[in-house]
Enzyme design. Structure first.
Site, PDB file in Angstrom:
ATOM      1  N   LYS A 171       0.837  -1.211   0.000  1.00 36.64           N
ATOM      2  CA  LYS A 171       0.000   0.000   0.000  1.00 36.64           C
ATOM      3  C   LYS A 171       0.871   1.260   0.000  1.00 36.64           C
ATOM      4  O   LYS A 171       0.557   2.243  -0.684  1.00 36.64           O
ATOM      5  CB  LYS A 171      -0.916   0.003   1.220  1.00 36.64           C
ATOM      6  N   LYS A 239      -0.545  11.524   5.340  1.00 38.67           N
ATOM      7  CA  LYS A 239      -0.253  10.450   6.304  1.00 38.67           C
ATOM      8  C   LYS A 239       0.400   9.260   5.614  1.00 38.67           C
ATOM      9  O   LYS A 239       1.393   8.704   6.097  1.00 38.67           O
ATOM     10  CB  LYS A 239      -1.556  10.038   6.996  1.00 38.67           C
TER      11      LYS A 239
END
Length: 296
Positions: A171, A239
């Protein structure tokens, strides 16, 4: 069908839980938002009063939370998921968090006989709503097979990518590539427009050649039109870029372009664009170029 405890009913978690309920699973969900709980009830799920109520009888627990502190609080803290569920329960954390947190959760779960997978997703809000997510899964192969009936309700591309934490690394790689492509498409738009070339026409050509990408396919028109309604917010991509940089440090590799993309995303957040879609990196490039946004 499974009894599913679903923790985290945000913009992606809500449609994901709804899809599971619609597929016939017995879904009990919890979130701090009363509106999210109401949406789950309307979709056929049950609104739980707290985390313990959501997961106590579950065969499968799904967590879809903003970042690693929330996962640690909900899963690892005293009175959290691992303290409540019975041995043999399957915990699929579909949040995007640091690989080391996923490994810690798996280790703590394994000590209690709880099967754990890290299963972050790509596809944003639209992918969640359309049940078309890409799901990258880290953990034991047999646990992945056990979880596939759940994942198949939520996504189209479902791949076991390696051991615990591997899903999070994939990811992170996904997010650095996505951020980089958005940045380059933004620069292409600014160059085309500053040179007097119609950006829409130029991007149509790029999309049909070697420069073609899923982002050009789906986002070129909305970027040229300066439509930045969030499908995936800059705040969240900020983030995720931090996770990518931390993973690079952990792996002891240099990712110079990733660092530049992270700075571009951070600039977007600092400029006040954190609540916009990550395609709003175009606004950052325009400001760096001294050009006014042609927002409509």
């Amino acid at each position: 069908m499974s009894k599913v405890g679903f923790i985290g009913l945000g913009v992606m978690g809500t449609p994901m839980a709804a899809h599971l309920a619609g597929a016939g699973h017995d879904v009990s969900g919890f979130d701090l938002s009363a509106d999210a709980l109401a949406k789950l009830t309307a979709a056929g799920g049950r609104a739980a009063s707290d985390v313990a109520d959501a997961v106590a009888e579950a065969d499968v627990v799904v967590t879809m939370l903003p970042d690693h502190p929330q996962v640690e609080q909900v899963v690892l803290a005293a009175g959290g998921v691992l303290d409540i569920v019975k041995p043999g329960t399957l915990l699929a954390d579909m949040s995007t968090i640091r690989p080391e947190t996923s490994i810690a959760v798996a280790k703590a779960g394994g000590a209690r006989g709880i099967r754990v997978l890290d299963a972050p997703v790509s596809g944003g809000q639209a992918g969640a709503e359309q049940a078309a997510l890409s799901i990258m899964v880290g953990g034991e192969a047999e646990d992945f097979e056990a979880a596939k009936p759940i994942f198949e309700v939520l996504g189209k591309t479902i791949v076991h990518v390696g051991p615990h934490g591997a899903g999070q690394v994939v990811k992170a790689a996904n997010q650095l590539v996505v951020g980089g492509i958005y940045g380059l498409v933004a620069e292409a738009i600014v160059l085309l427009e500053a040179s007097g070339v119609d950006a829409g026409t130029g991007l149509d050509v790029l999309a049909g050649g070697l420069a073609g990408s899923r982002i050009l396919e789906l986002k070129r028109k909305s970027m040229v039109a300066r439509q930045f309604q969030p499908g995936f917010r800059i705040d969240l991509h900020h983030k995720d870029m931090g996770i990518a940089l931390a993973a690079a440090r952990q792996a002891d590799v240099a990712l110079p372009l990733t660092g530049l993309v992270a700075q571009l995303v951070a600039a977007g957040r600092a400029m006040g664009h954190g609540s916009l879609d990550h395609s709003a990196l175009l606004k950052v490039v325009e400001e760096l170029s001294g050009r006014e946004s042609a927002e409509v």
